[in-house]
Design a protein around this motif. Structure first.
Motif, PDB file in Angstrom:
ATOM      1  N   VAL A  14       0.896  -1.147   0.000  1.00 48.77           N
ATOM      2  CA  VAL A  14       0.000   0.000   0.000  1.00 48.77           C
ATOM      3  C   VAL A  14       0.934   1.196   0.000  1.00 48.77           C
ATOM      4  O   VAL A  14       1.778   1.334   0.888  1.00 48.77           O
ATOM      5  CB  VAL A  14      -0.905   0.015   1.248  1.00 48.77           C
ATOM      6  CG1 VAL A  14      -1.721   1.291   1.309  1.00 48.77           C
ATOM      7  CG2 VAL A  14      -1.789  -1.222   1.266  1.00 48.77           C
ATOM      8  N   VAL A  15       0.823   2.063  -0.991  1.00 49.91           N
ATOM      9  CA  VAL A  15       1.851   3.076  -1.217  1.00 49.91           C
ATOM     10  C   VAL A  15       1.314   4.492  -1.049  1.00 49.91           C
ATOM     11  O   VAL A  15       0.296   4.858  -1.632  1.00 49.91           O
ATOM     12  CB  VAL A  15       2.463   2.926  -2.636  1.00 49.91           C
ATOM     13  CG1 VAL A  15       3.534   3.981  -2.881  1.00 49.91           C
ATOM     14  CG2 VAL A  15       3.038   1.524  -2.835  1.00 49.91           C
ATOM     15  N   ASP A  16       2.048   5.261  -0.237  1.00 47.55           N
ATOM     16  CA  ASP A  16       1.880   6.704  -0.153  1.00 47.55           C
ATOM     17  C   ASP A  16       3.140   7.294  -0.776  1.00 47.55           C
ATOM     18  O   ASP A  16       4.222   7.199  -0.204  1.00 47.55           O
ATOM     19  CB  ASP A  16       1.769   7.183   1.299  1.00 47.55           C
ATOM     20  CG  ASP A  16       0.547   6.636   2.004  1.00 47.55           C
ATOM     21  OD1 ASP A  16      -0.452   6.346   1.327  1.00 47.55           O
ATOM     22  OD2 ASP A  16       0.596   6.502   3.245  1.00 47.55           O
ATOM     23  N   TYR A  58       5.357   3.149   8.930  1.00 48.25           N
ATOM     24  CA  TYR A  58       5.491   2.515   7.618  1.00 48.25           C
ATOM     25  C   TYR A  58       6.447   1.330   7.683  1.00 48.25           C
ATOM     26  O   TYR A  58       7.358   1.289   8.507  1.00 48.25           O
ATOM     27  CB  TYR A  58       6.006   3.535   6.589  1.00 48.25           C
ATOM     28  CG  TYR A  58       4.958   4.571   6.236  1.00 48.25           C
ATOM     29  CD1 TYR A  58       4.121   4.382   5.150  1.00 48.25           C
ATOM     30  CD2 TYR A  58       4.788   5.706   7.010  1.00 48.25           C
ATOM     31  CE1 TYR A  58       3.142   5.307   4.830  1.00 48.25           C
ATOM     32  CE2 TYR A  58       3.805   6.640   6.698  1.00 48.25           C
ATOM     33  CZ  TYR A  58       2.993   6.435   5.608  1.00 48.25           C
ATOM     34  OH  TYR A  58       2.019   7.344   5.297  1.00 48.25           O
ATOM     35  N   ASP A  59       6.226   0.368   6.786  1.00 51.91           N
ATOM     36  CA  ASP A  59       7.134  -0.779   6.654  1.00 51.91           C
ATOM     37  C   ASP A  59       8.358  -0.414   5.834  1.00 51.91           C
ATOM     38  O   ASP A  59       9.439  -0.961   6.045  1.00 51.91           O
ATOM     39  CB  ASP A  59       6.429  -1.959   5.966  1.00 51.91           C
ATOM     40  CG  ASP A  59       5.312  -2.524   6.820  1.00 51.91           C
ATOM     41  OD1 ASP A  59       5.481  -2.605   8.055  1.00 51.91           O
ATOM     42  OD2 ASP A  59       4.261  -2.883   6.254  1.00 51.91           O
ATOM     43  N   LEU A  60       8.198   0.489   4.882  1.00 52.17           N
ATOM     44  CA  LEU A  60       9.282   0.876   3.988  1.00 52.17           C
ATOM     45  C   LEU A  60       9.188   2.361   3.687  1.00 52.17           C
ATOM     46  O   LEU A  60       8.118   2.867   3.351  1.00 52.17           O
ATOM     47  CB  LEU A  60       9.193   0.092   2.672  1.00 52.17           C
ATOM     48  CG  LEU A  60      10.167   0.496   1.560  1.00 52.17           C
ATOM     49  CD1 LEU A  60      11.599   0.214   1.955  1.00 52.17           C
ATOM     50  CD2 LEU A  60       9.808  -0.223   0.260  1.00 52.17           C
ATOM     51  N   VAL A  61      10.318   3.042   3.832  1.00 54.91           N
ATOM     52  CA  VAL A  61      10.432   4.433   3.396  1.00 54.91           C
ATOM     53  C   VAL A  61      11.585   4.453   2.410  1.00 54.91           C
ATOM     54  O   VAL A  61      12.709   4.071   2.738  1.00 54.91           O
ATOM     55  CB  VAL A  61      10.713   5.387   4.578  1.00 54.91           C
ATOM     56  CG1 VAL A  61      10.946   6.801   4.071  1.00 54.91           C
ATOM     57  CG2 VAL A  61       9.578   5.343   5.590  1.00 54.91           C
ATOM     58  N   LEU A  80      12.547   9.723  11.224  1.00 58.01           N
ATOM     59  CA  LEU A  80      11.925   8.585  10.537  1.00 58.01           C
ATOM     60  C   LEU A  80      11.948   7.311  11.382  1.00 58.01           C
ATOM     61  O   LEU A  80      11.064   6.472  11.263  1.00 58.01           O
ATOM     62  CB  LEU A  80      12.627   8.314   9.209  1.00 58.01           C
ATOM     63  CG  LEU A  80      12.205   9.187   8.050  1.00 58.01           C
ATOM     64  CD1 LEU A  80      13.044   8.873   6.824  1.00 58.01           C
ATOM     65  CD2 LEU A  80      10.739   9.025   7.744  1.00 58.01           C
ATOM     66  N   ARG A  81      12.953   7.163  12.211  1.00 62.69           N
ATOM     67  CA  ARG A  81      13.048   5.966  13.073  1.00 62.69           C
ATOM     68  C   ARG A  81      11.777   5.768  13.879  1.00 62.69           C
ATOM     69  O   ARG A  81      11.361   4.651  14.129  1.00 62.69           O
ATOM     70  CB  ARG A  81      14.227   6.101  14.044  1.00 62.69           C
ATOM     71  CG  ARG A  81      15.565   6.123  13.405  1.00 62.69           C
ATOM     72  CD  ARG A  81      16.605   6.545  14.449  1.00 62.69           C
ATOM     73  NE  ARG A  81      17.827   6.955  13.834  1.00 62.69           N
ATOM     74  CZ  ARG A  81      18.881   6.171  13.683  1.00 62.69           C
ATOM     75  NH1 ARG A  81      18.851   4.944  14.104  1.00 62.69           N
ATOM     76  NH2 ARG A  81      19.960   6.622  13.109  1.00 62.69           N
ATOM     77  N   GLU A  82      11.172   6.875  14.298  1.00 63.18           N
ATOM     78  CA  GLU A  82       9.955   6.821  15.108  1.00 63.18           C
ATOM     79  C   GLU A  82       8.731   6.452  14.285  1.00 63.18           C
ATOM     80  O   GLU A  82       7.676   6.165  14.833  1.00 63.18           O
ATOM     81  CB  GLU A  82       9.720   8.179  15.769  1.00 63.18           C
ATOM     82  CG  GLU A  82      10.849   8.631  16.655  1.00 63.18           C
ATOM     83  CD  GLU A  82      10.728  10.098  17.046  1.00 63.18           C
ATOM     84  OE1 GLU A  82       9.672  10.708  16.774  1.00 63.18           O
ATOM     85  OE2 GLU A  82      11.703  10.629  17.601  1.00 63.18           O
ATOM     86  N   ASN A  85       7.488   0.854  11.257  1.00 61.52           N
ATOM     87  CA  ASN A  85       6.942  -0.290  11.965  1.00 61.52           C
ATOM     88  C   ASN A  85       8.089  -1.179  12.412  1.00 61.52           C
ATOM     89  O   ASN A  85       9.178  -1.130  11.820  1.00 61.52           O
ATOM     90  CB  ASN A  85       6.006  -1.083  11.042  1.00 61.52           C
ATOM     91  CG  ASN A  85       4.670  -0.395  10.864  1.00 61.52           C
ATOM     92  OD1 ASN A  85       4.136   0.184  11.808  1.00 61.52           O
ATOM     93  ND2 ASN A  85       4.129  -0.448   9.661  1.00 61.52           N
ATOM     94  N   PRO A  86       7.886  -2.008  13.439  1.00 59.53           N
ATOM     95  CA  PRO A  86       8.934  -2.957  13.818  1.00 59.53           C
ATOM     96  C   PRO A  86       9.344  -3.785  12.591  1.00 59.53           C
ATOM     97  O   PRO A  86       8.490  -4.264  11.847  1.00 59.53           O
ATOM     98  CB  PRO A  86       8.267  -3.829  14.880  1.00 59.53           C
ATOM     99  CG  PRO A  86       7.208  -2.936  15.462  1.00 59.53           C
ATOM    100  CD  PRO A  86       6.712  -2.102  14.301  1.00 59.53           C
TER     101      PRO A  86
END
Length: 157
Positions: A14-16, A58-61, A80-82, A85-86
């Motif tokens: 799912v992409v933003d 997010y899972d991926l940035v 971004l670390r915050e 998602n795990p």
């Protein structure tokens, strides 16, 4: 122009897709197939709050050819670390400064800048090809916290 966003969507994400330039967002959205479930968002990751994004984490940035243009990269990566998602990943795709003529090196990262980007992550993998580097950062590493007492300022009469 949205190619990476569309490819990630094809892989099942799912992409933003965000960009700070309105023209880039409009062009990417116009070029996307009608059935592509990708949100193209006008958003400045350096200045706009992350609370304005559709997801808290997010899972991926991914930064595709854009990371070198950010003014305060270290601050942004720490923020971004915050919002990962795990098990989440930050991926930076960038030209290498050594592979470019001197007058174009401002659009790329040098080895010192790559070392700064990869510091503080449990895993930092790097893949090089054709003058480009792909940095895959996982697991924000917890570091020691330091602080100093802040005393009350002296009274001014």
């Amino acid at each position: 122009m949205g190619e990476l966003a569309l490819y990630l969507h094809e892989l099942g994400y799912v992409v933003d897709a965000v960009d700070y330039a309105e023209s880039a967002v409009e062009l990417a959205a116009a070029q996307a197939p009608d059935d592509a479930d990708v949100r193209f968002l006008l958003h400045d990751v350096e200045h706009d709050g992350f609370a304005d994004l559709p997801h808290a984490a997010y899972d991926l940035v991914a930064f595709r050819l854009s990371y070198a243009f950010l003014k305060n990269r270290t601050r942004l990566l720490n923020r971004l670390r915050e919002h990962l998602n795990p098990g989440g990943t930050v991926c930076i795709i960038t030209p290498l400064a050594d592979a470019l003529p001197a007058d174009r090196r401002d659009i790329a990262l040098d080895e010192d800048e790559i070392a700064l980007a990869t510091a503080g992550w449990a895993t930092a993998d790097r893949f090089d090809a054709d003058g480009m580097a792909v940095l895959v950062l996982r697991g924000p590493a917890a570091g020691p916290v330091s602080f100093a007492d802040k005393r009350r300022p002296p009274r001014v009469s």
